[in-house]
Design a protein around this motif. Structure first.
Motif, PDB file in Angstrom:
ATOM      1  N   UNK A 160     -10.956   6.147   2.681  1.00 17.39           N
ATOM      2  CA  UNK A 160     -10.739   4.868   2.011  1.00 17.39           C
ATOM      3  C   UNK A 160     -10.063   4.983   0.643  1.00 17.39           C
ATOM      4  N   UNK A 161     -10.154   6.114  -0.012  1.00 16.68           N
ATOM      5  CA  UNK A 161      -9.876   6.154  -1.453  1.00 16.68           C
ATOM      6  C   UNK A 161      -8.484   6.664  -1.807  1.00 16.68           C
ATOM      7  N   UNK A 162      -7.650   7.001  -0.808  1.00 15.80           N
ATOM      8  CA  UNK A 162      -6.329   7.546  -1.101  1.00 15.80           C
ATOM      9  C   UNK A 162      -5.234   6.552  -0.715  1.00 15.80           C
ATOM     10  N   UNK A 163      -4.119   6.532  -1.477  1.00 10.38           N
ATOM     11  CA  UNK A 163      -2.992   5.652  -1.126  1.00 10.38           C
ATOM     12  C   UNK A 163      -2.385   6.047   0.220  1.00 10.38           C
ATOM     13  N   UNK A 164      -1.713   5.095   0.861  1.00  7.44           N
ATOM     14  CA  UNK A 164      -1.150   5.316   2.194  1.00  7.44           C
ATOM     15  C   UNK A 164      -0.192   6.497   2.225  1.00  7.44           C
ATOM     16  N   UNK A 165       0.648   6.632   1.213  1.00  8.35           N
ATOM     17  CA  UNK A 165       1.704   7.644   1.266  1.00  8.35           C
ATOM     18  C   UNK A 165       1.158   9.070   1.190  1.00  8.35           C
ATOM     19  N   UNK A 166      -0.064   9.263   0.653  1.00  2.00           N
ATOM     20  CA  UNK A 166      -0.641  10.612   0.583  1.00  2.00           C
ATOM     21  C   UNK A 166      -1.973  10.696   1.327  1.00  2.00           C
ATOM     22  N   UNK A 167      -2.305   9.665   2.096  1.00  5.52           N
ATOM     23  CA  UNK A 167      -3.622   9.637   2.727  1.00  5.52           C
ATOM     24  C   UNK A 167      -3.805  10.801   3.701  1.00  5.52           C
ATOM     25  N   UNK A 168      -2.803  11.068   4.528  1.00  7.91           N
ATOM     26  CA  UNK A 168      -2.929  12.161   5.488  1.00  7.91           C
ATOM     27  C   UNK A 168      -3.103  13.494   4.797  1.00  7.91           C
ATOM     28  N   UNK A 170     -10.333  -4.072   0.462  1.00  9.73           N
ATOM     29  CA  UNK A 170      -9.136  -3.568   1.143  1.00  9.73           C
ATOM     30  C   UNK A 170      -8.736  -2.208   0.581  1.00  9.73           C
ATOM     31  N   UNK A 171      -8.175  -1.354   1.435  1.00 12.36           N
ATOM     32  CA  UNK A 171      -7.809  -0.005   1.008  1.00 12.36           C
ATOM     33  C   UNK A 171      -6.869  -0.045  -0.193  1.00 12.36           C
ATOM     34  N   UNK A 181       0.788  -1.225   0.000  1.00  9.32           N
ATOM     35  CA  UNK A 181       0.000   0.000   0.000  1.00  9.32           C
ATOM     36  C   UNK A 181       0.816   1.269   0.000  1.00  9.32           C
ATOM     37  N   UNK A 182       2.130   1.163   0.166  1.00  7.00           N
ATOM     38  CA  UNK A 182       2.965   2.363   0.171  1.00  7.00           C
ATOM     39  C   UNK A 182       3.043   3.006  -1.206  1.00  7.00           C
TER      40      UNK A 182
END
Length: 687
Positions: free
Chosen positions: A602-610, A669-670, A212-213
């Motif tokens: 739910x809809x954003x990748x882990x690296x830019x989720x925040x 899954x995310x 997910x990164x």
């Protein structure tokens, strides 16, 4: 707790502002009145601008602890406030706490929850928020019956529950495992997952979090026919395009054969009515998955149910050197490779039988499987291909599930076939020093380059992320301009203007106290509605709930407009207006209340989720400020009918936006969701 305190604040300021106006003589200064209410929104907006990037840097848990401290300090200052200006400062601090909670709570829940109950857990803050509102309205009502009600007491009580929020955040809350993986803290992430899932074997989910990164490149949709592994039979002839899948226990294996032609997943996404063809292609792509899911029934039990799913117990057998700790003990890794500050760890360790064909499959929840195989084509030879598998139905699936292929005994032939769609892309895992028969197990897995460079604004230009931002920002704007927060903040005045005091005048209850009572009862009625939403959000789905509740929301607004336009008896007018407001609230909290925040988490990748959630939250607060600050002006100029007429138009626009632009994400899954967004955006650009 964070959302409960937000609900508490919404209710107490709605009641306290009536007494604040009297003490500071603000009857002729509606601007100051609106500023007292909206100062917390300004504070939330200010802190939201950098909360995402800061939470990406220091973690989700510290930010939630800081949120509790802001709540506590603001309650103390509001209790002391000797002037309007001190009160404004206190409201600003309160907004800081609210902003952090509203932004990070859904983010934290989505990053920790199993996919099949992620919607339910993300709806629970809406429930606790309404509980906070009900308790606050109850307190304000009884205080309003006194001869001299204290607005300072109403607002200052906020400090007491904020202590519980602080204690729980400090001593109970673990850090988000996805954030830990993004920082290379693998051991700590594994420990948190074991705590959250209640089991020792979390290897499948750990691999998923690393994937997910970064969204894989060149995603394609393929289809496989999966059969029992008959390699040991005497008449077995290995075909060139066969791919071997391995189960979690020794001896469990399958053979997958690519199906020529387009995947039924893609074909299903291209079928439908004229209206369906007007939808965003990404929406139909997501929808094709859930249409097949509805044909199959429960997703959890359909595909590879014995493959090390996160929902299963610890009875599965794993190779001895599947993770960092065991490899370090056996001397398979160097000290540098076991350093907690990097991601070098052989997370994937199937029992390979043939070089170049090994695949390890792991259950990742929601009926999806994560599998790997070594790429042998072109410039990518020697790398990894990751495969997200989802079982299909049809004539080819003769047995119904891959589990039936595990029955001991001789292979009966080629009739026992299960068909599965697959999202195939380049894995973000990098193999270093691969050697021996099993290159996946023997190589040290390194993090993708994005985990070292961190988040940048240029990442938002990626097609999949841009598409997700359109969905997230769009639904947040429409939610706010449907008028809900303005109605919540000014419910007592709205109901008083509607004549609700007439209903309780014979009981000796004044109009102000009556409005508080009705607001409390309205909030209490919301709780069963939220309970229905908690039940349905993971069954019917986010999209279906929105499409079903928005028309009811629109109808209640139309009735409210008509009741304030057509001349009628005052008692009848009060009853209709009150019922309309109650239906509006109850309908809103079933759909348009919790779902936008759930979707955005739910809809954003882990690296830019925040960062992306902060952008969506910033949109939320800006819209909140506009609606809250303009509602008093609307009520005095065009009245209730005009104000709610505008909100009705927005609800109509919202329905069409959801229908054409918002995909269904339930049970996925995310990491699969973000892969779909990337693939859908790429296909849209190509077309």
């Amino acid at each position: 707790m964070g959302n409960m305190l937000q609900g508490w604040d919404n209710a107490t300021i709605a009641g306290a502002v009536l007494y604040i106006k009297k003490e500071f003589h603000l009857e002729t200064q509606p601007t100051i009145e609106g500023l007292i209410v909206s100062m917390s929104l300004i504070g939330a907006t200010v802190i939201t601008t950098f909360s995402g990037s800061v939470s990406d840097a220091i973690g989700r848990r510290p930010m939630l602890i800081i949120s509790s401290l802001f709540y506590f300090m603001s309650g103390l200052v509001m209790f002391w406030s000797p002037s309007v200006y001190v009160l404004l400062v206190a409201r600003l601090l309160d907004g800081f706490g609210i902003g952090l909670a509203v932004t990070l709570v859904p983010l934290y829940i989505s990053e920790t929850a199993p996919s099949d109950i992620r919607g339910l857990l993300n709806t629970f803050p809406q429930f606790t928020g309404c509980v906070g509102m009900f308790l606050a309205y109850t307190m304000v009502f009884f205080m309003s019956l006194q001869s001299s009600a204290s607005w300072r007491m109403m607002l200052g009580v906020l400090s007491l529950p904020s202590i519980a929020y602080f204690i729980l955040a400090v001593f109970y809350l673990p850090e988000s495992p996805r954030w830990l993986v993004s920082k290379g803290k693998m051991d700590e992430a594994k420990h948190v997952l074991q705590l959250l899932r209640g089991k020792e074997d979390v290897s499948g989910e750990m691999a998923l979090l690393v994937e997910g990164l970064e969204v894989g490149g060149e995603t394609s949709v393929e289809e496989y026919e999966i059969n029992a592994d008959n390699e040991l039979s005497e008449d077995h002839v290995r075909e060139k395009d066969e791919i071997k899948l391995y189960g979690a226990e020794e001896g469990q294996s399958w053979v997958a054969k690519p199906v020529r032609g387009q995947s039924s997943l893609v074909l299903a996404s291209r079928q439908g009515s004229v209206a369906a063809h007007m939808m965003d292609p990404m929406v139909t792509l997501f929808g094709s998955v859930h249409e097949k899911q509805n044909e199959m029934g429960s997703m959890r039990s359909m595909i590879f149910p014995t493959f090390g799913s996160m929902f299963q117990g610890d009875q599965q057998q794993k190779p001895d050197n599947w993770d960092v700790e065991s490899n370090h003990e056996k001397g398979n890794l160097s000290e540098d490779e076991t350093d907690d500050n990097n991601l070098k760890s052989p997370l994937i360790s199937p029992n390979a039988r043939q070089p170049g064909e090994t695949t390890s499959a792991m259950g990742i929840g929601g009926g999806w499987q994560l599998a790997y195989r070594k790429s042998e084509d072109g410039k990518n030879a020697g790398g990894l291909k990751r495969i997200y598998l989802h079982q299909e139905t049809g004539a080819e699936s003769r047995r119904g599930s891959v589990a039936s292929l595990l029955v001991p005994g001789p292979v009966t032939g080629d009739g026992d076939v299960v068909r599965a769609s697959a999202l195939v892309s380049r894995s973000v895992l990098c193999l270093d020093g691969a050697m021996g028969q099993n290159p996946i197990q023997s190589g040290a897995i390194k993090p993708p380059p994005s985990s070292k460079t961190g988040t940048s604004w240029s990442d938002l230009a990626e097609p999949g992320i841009k598409q997700a931002l359109i969905v997230g920002v769009g639904i947040q704007i429409l939610q706010q301009f449907s008028g809900i927060n303005g109605v919540l903040y000014y419910t007592p005045q709205i109901l008083e203007q509607a004549g609700v005091g007439i209903l309780l005048a014979n009981m000796g209850i004044g109009s102000e106290s009556a409005s508080f009572l009705i607001s409390g009862v309205t909030t209490l009625l919301m709780l069963p509605s939220i309970g229905v939403a908690m039940k349905l959000i993971d069954l019917a789905g986010r999209r279906m709930l929105l499409l079903a509740t928005l028309p009811v929301l629109l109808a209640s607004l139309i009735v409210l407009v008509l009741s304030n336009t057509i001349p009628m008896d005052s008692v009848v007018h009060a009853v209709i207006s009150t019922v309309s407001v109650v239906v509006y609230f109850c309908t809103f909290v079933m759909g348009f209340g919790p779902i936008p925040n759930t979707l955005c988490s739910e809809i954003f990748p882990t690296r830019v989720r925040g960062l992306c959630i902060a952008i969506c939250a910033l949109t939320f607060w800006v819209g909140d400020i506009i609606v809250t600050y303009t509602l008093p002006v609307l009520l005095t100029t065009i009245g209730l009918a005009g104000a709610f007429g505008i909100y009705a138009v927005v609800c109509t626009i919202s329905w069409f936006f959801v229908y054409f632009k918002v995909p269904e994400t339930k049970g996925m899954p995310l990491e699969v969701i973000t892969e779909f967004f990337a693939m859908g955006a790429a296909n849209k650009k190509a077309n």
